[in-house]
Design an enzyme around this catalytic site. Structure first.
Site, PDB file in Angstrom:
ATOM      1  N   GLU A  31     -27.401 -18.328 -40.255  1.00 40.06           N
ATOM      2  CA  GLU A  31     -27.122 -19.741 -39.997  1.00 40.06           C
ATOM      3  C   GLU A  31     -27.509 -20.097 -38.569  1.00 40.06           C
ATOM      4  O   GLU A  31     -27.449 -19.244 -37.684  1.00 40.06           O
ATOM      5  CB  GLU A  31     -25.616 -19.999 -40.086  1.00 40.06           C
ATOM      6  CG  GLU A  31     -25.056 -20.001 -41.442  1.00 40.06           C
ATOM      7  CD  GLU A  31     -23.604 -20.414 -41.371  1.00 40.06           C
ATOM      8  OE1 GLU A  31     -23.319 -21.554 -41.734  1.00 40.06           O
ATOM      9  OE2 GLU A  31     -22.767 -19.606 -40.952  1.00 40.06           O
ATOM     10  N   ASP A  78     -27.367 -15.718 -45.164  1.00 40.36           N
ATOM     11  CA  ASP A  78     -25.993 -15.939 -44.707  1.00 40.36           C
ATOM     12  C   ASP A  78     -25.651 -17.418 -44.948  1.00 40.36           C
ATOM     13  O   ASP A  78     -26.061 -18.267 -44.170  1.00 40.36           O
ATOM     14  CB  ASP A  78     -25.967 -15.577 -43.211  1.00 40.36           C
ATOM     15  CG  ASP A  78     -24.641 -15.825 -42.535  1.00 40.36           C
ATOM     16  OD1 ASP A  78     -23.722 -16.374 -43.160  1.00 40.36           O
ATOM     17  OD2 ASP A  78     -24.535 -15.471 -41.350  1.00 40.36           O
ATOM     18  N   ARG A  79     -24.968 -17.694 -46.036  1.00 36.87           N
ATOM     19  CA  ARG A  79     -24.550 -19.029 -46.484  1.00 36.87           C
ATOM     20  C   ARG A  79     -25.698 -19.838 -47.102  1.00 36.87           C
ATOM     21  O   ARG A  79     -26.843 -19.727 -46.707  1.00 36.87           O
ATOM     22  CB  ARG A  79     -23.881 -19.820 -45.361  1.00 36.87           C
ATOM     23  CG  ARG A  79     -23.364 -21.152 -45.844  1.00 36.87           C
ATOM     24  CD  ARG A  79     -22.394 -21.866 -44.931  1.00 36.87           C
ATOM     25  NE  ARG A  79     -21.030 -21.436 -45.060  1.00 36.87           N
ATOM     26  CZ  ARG A  79     -20.208 -21.273 -44.018  1.00 36.87           C
ATOM     27  NH1 ARG A  79     -20.607 -21.513 -42.812  1.00 36.87           N
ATOM     28  NH2 ARG A  79     -18.981 -20.885 -44.218  1.00 36.87           N
TER      29      ARG A  79
HETATM   30  N1  LIG Z   1     -14.137  -7.119 -43.881  1.00 43.88           N
HETATM   31  C1  LIG Z   1     -14.291  -7.027 -42.558  1.00 43.88           C
HETATM   32  N2  LIG Z   1     -14.138  -5.837 -41.960  1.00 43.88           N
HETATM   33  C2  LIG Z   1     -14.224  -5.749 -40.618  1.00 43.88           C
HETATM   34  N3  LIG Z   1     -14.482  -6.749 -39.783  1.00 43.88           N
HETATM   35  C3  LIG Z   1     -14.674  -7.942 -40.335  1.00 43.88           C
HETATM   36  C4  LIG Z   1     -14.612  -8.147 -41.752  1.00 43.88           C
HETATM   37  N4  LIG Z   1     -14.855  -9.446 -42.014  1.00 43.88           N
HETATM   38  C5  LIG Z   1     -15.067 -10.040 -40.825  1.00 43.88           C
HETATM   39  N5  LIG Z   1     -14.946  -9.139 -39.808  1.00 43.88           N
HETATM   40  C6  LIG Z   1     -15.034  -9.450 -38.373  1.00 43.88           C
HETATM   41  O1  LIG Z   1     -14.518 -10.777 -38.227  1.00 43.88           O
HETATM   42  C7  LIG Z   1     -15.343 -11.572 -37.381  1.00 43.88           C
HETATM   43  C8  LIG Z   1     -15.942 -12.735 -38.160  1.00 43.88           C
HETATM   44  O2  LIG Z   1     -16.874 -12.237 -39.097  1.00 43.88           O
HETATM   45  P1  LIG Z   1     -18.268 -12.975 -39.379  1.00 43.88           P
HETATM   46  O3  LIG Z   1     -19.164 -11.970 -40.053  1.00 43.88           O
HETATM   47  O4  LIG Z   1     -18.783 -13.628 -38.143  1.00 43.88           O
HETATM   48  O5  LIG Z   1     -17.776 -14.061 -40.443  1.00 43.88           O
HETATM   49  P2  LIG Z   1     -18.554 -15.296 -41.059  1.00 43.88           P
HETATM   50  O6  LIG Z   1     -20.017 -15.087 -40.807  1.00 43.88           O
HETATM   51  O7  LIG Z   1     -18.197 -15.271 -42.520  1.00 43.88           O
HETATM   52  O8  LIG Z   1     -17.992 -16.494 -40.377  1.00 43.88           O
HETATM   53  C9  LIG Z   1     -16.387 -10.625 -36.802  1.00 43.88           C
HETATM   54  O9  LIG Z   1     -15.878 -10.146 -35.576  1.00 43.88           O
HETATM   55  C10 LIG Z   1     -16.456  -9.499 -37.839  1.00 43.88           C
HETATM   56  O10 LIG Z   1     -16.861  -8.290 -37.287  1.00 43.88           O
HETATM   57  N1  LIG Z   2     -22.044 -27.759 -43.222  1.00 39.97           N
HETATM   58  C1  LIG Z   2     -21.165 -27.438 -42.254  1.00 39.97           C
HETATM   59  N2  LIG Z   2     -20.296 -28.366 -41.795  1.00 39.97           N
HETATM   60  C2  LIG Z   2     -19.396 -28.080 -40.832  1.00 39.97           C
HETATM   61  N3  LIG Z   2     -19.320 -26.886 -40.241  1.00 39.97           N
HETATM   62  C3  LIG Z   2     -20.166 -25.936 -40.663  1.00 39.97           C
HETATM   63  C4  LIG Z   2     -21.112 -26.146 -41.694  1.00 39.97           C
HETATM   64  N4  LIG Z   2     -21.793 -24.986 -41.890  1.00 39.97           N
HETATM   65  C5  LIG Z   2     -21.299 -24.100 -41.017  1.00 39.97           C
HETATM   66  N5  LIG Z   2     -20.322 -24.667 -40.283  1.00 39.97           N
HETATM   67  C6  LIG Z   2     -19.593 -24.079 -39.146  1.00 39.97           C
HETATM   68  C7  LIG Z   2     -18.424 -23.201 -39.456  1.00 39.97           C
HETATM   69  C8  LIG Z   2     -18.411 -22.229 -38.296  1.00 39.97           C
HETATM   70  O1  LIG Z   2     -17.729 -22.784 -37.175  1.00 39.97           O
HETATM   71  C9  LIG Z   2     -19.895 -22.099 -37.923  1.00 39.97           C
HETATM   72  C10 LIG Z   2     -20.556 -20.878 -38.484  1.00 39.97           C
HETATM   73  O2  LIG Z   2     -20.145 -20.650 -39.826  1.00 39.97           O
HETATM   74  P1  LIG Z   2     -19.543 -19.223 -40.279  1.00 39.97           P
HETATM   75  O3  LIG Z   2     -18.863 -19.461 -41.593  1.00 39.97           O
HETATM   76  O4  LIG Z   2     -18.612 -18.754 -39.214  1.00 39.97           O
HETATM   77  O5  LIG Z   2     -20.740 -18.338 -40.383  1.00 39.97           O
HETATM   78  O6  LIG Z   2     -20.518 -23.254 -38.435  1.00 39.97           O
END
Ligand SMILES: Nc1ncnc2c1ncn2[C@@H]1O[C@H](COP(=O)(O)OP(=O)(O)O)[C@@H](O)[C@H]1O
Ligand SMILES: Nc1ncnc2c1ncn2[C@H]1C[C@H](O)[C@@H](COP(=O)(O)O)O1
Length: 204
Positions: A31, A78-79
Site C-alpha cells: 500500500e 497487500d490489501r
Molecule cells: N500475527 C502476528 N505475529 C507477530 N507480529 C504481528 C502479527 N500481526 C501483526 N504483527 C505486528 O504488528 C504490527 C502491525 O502489523 P502490519 O503487518 O503492519 O499490519 P497491517 O499491514 O495489517 O496494518 C507490526 O509491528 C507487525 O510486526
Molecule cells: N481506503 C482507505 N481509507 C482510509 N484509510 C485507509 C484506506 N486504506 C488504508 N488506509 C489506512 C489505514 C492505515 O492507517 C494505513 C495503512 O493501512 P494498514 O491496514 O495498516 O496496512 O492506511
C-alpha cells in the site's frame, strides 16, 4: 498467480505479505502509506480529508491493478481495491465523515474502474478481534495512528465480516490471527503456509 491479503488495520497484512514474498519468491505490492500525502492529515481531521484520501487510495490501488494485469508475474498484494470502496469509503459515509454527495461521486468512479478489476486467485483474510488490532497498531507505533478509536476499528471489523461473508469472486482463505505470532514462531508461519498450499493445490 495473484494472491491478495485482506484485513483490518494492524491485522498483519504487510508483515505477512513481506514474509510470503520472500518465502515463495513472489513480487510484493504494498500500500502507498509512507509517501501518502493525505494520511496524516486524514487522521487529524477525517471529515475534511476523507474524500481526498479515498480518491488518492483509489488511484494508487488502480495503478496496482493495471500492473498486475500487465506483468504476468506471481504477485502478492497487500490489501485490495475492494476494501477501499466496500470497507473504508462506505464506513466513512456511515459515520457521517464522507458526505452523501462525495460518496456518490466516489462510488461512480469506483464502479467504472471495477470492470477492469479481476479478483485475485486467492484472497487471504486475516481475521482479528479489536483488542489484538489495538495492540498491533500500538506496537507499530505510527504517531498519526494514535488517534484511531476503538469505535472506528470495530465498525471497520463489522464491514470486513459482512464483506467476507458475501465474497464469492474467487477462492477465499480465512485465517484467525489473534493467537498466531508468525514473526517469532516458525511453527505459526508454517501453519499459514500449509493452509495456503492446501488452498492452492494444483496451482503451485
Ligand atoms: N500475527 C502476528 N505475529 C507477530 N507480529 C504481528 C502479527 N500481526 C501483526 N504483527 C505486528 O504488528 C504490527 C502491525 O502489523 P502490519 O503487518 O503492519 O499490519 P497491517 O499491514 O495489517 O496494518 C507490526 O509491528 C507487525 O510486526
Ligand atoms: N481506503 C482507505 N481509507 C482510509 N484509510 C485507509 C484506506 N486504506 C488504508 N488506509 C489506512 C489505514 C492505515 O492507517 C494505513 C495503512 O493501512 P494498514 O491496514 O495498516 O496496512 O492506511
Amino acid at each position: 498467480m495473484h494472491i491478495a491479503i485482506t484485513g483490518n488495520i494492524g491485522a498483519g497484512k504487510t508483515t505477512l505479505t513481506t514474509m510470503l514474498a520472500k518465502h515463495y519468491g513472489w513480487e510484493a505490492q504494498f500500500e502507498d502509506v509512507e509517501h501518502n500525502p493525505y494520511l496524516e492529515d486524514f487522521y487529524a481531521d477525517m471529515s475534511k480529508w476523507s474524500f481526498a484520501l479515498q480518491i488518492y487510495f483509489l488511484g494508487s490501488r488502480f495503478r496496482q491493478v493495471k500492473e498486475i494485469r500487465e506483468s504476468g508475474k506471481n504477485i502478492i498484494q497487500d490489501r485490495t481495491i475492494y476494501e477501499d470502496a466496500h470497507i473504508f469509503a462506505e464506513n466513512l459515509n456511515d459515520m457521517g465523515l464522507l458526505s452523501e454527495r462525495d460518496f456518490n461521486n466516489y462510488s461512480s468512479v469506483f464502479n467504472l474502474m471495477k470492470s477492469f478489476v479481476s479478483a485475485p486467485d486467492l484472497l487471504i483474510y486475516l481475521k482479528s478481534d479489536v483488542p489484538n488490532l489495538v495492540k498491533k497498531i500500538y506496537k507499530r507505533g505510527r504517531d498519526y495512528e494514535a488517534s484511531i478509536s476503538i469505535e472506528y476499528l470495530s465498525k471497520l471489523n463489522q464491514k470486513y465480516e459482512k464483506w467476507i461473508e458475501s465474497y464469492k469472486d474467487g477462492k477465499l482463505l480465512v485465517i484467525e490471527v489473534d493467537d498466531l505470532d508468525f514473526v517469532e514462531r516458525p511453527e505459526d508461519f508454517g501453519y499459514i503456509l500449509e493452509r495456503i498450499e492446501a488452498e492452492l493445490h494444483g496451482l503451485f
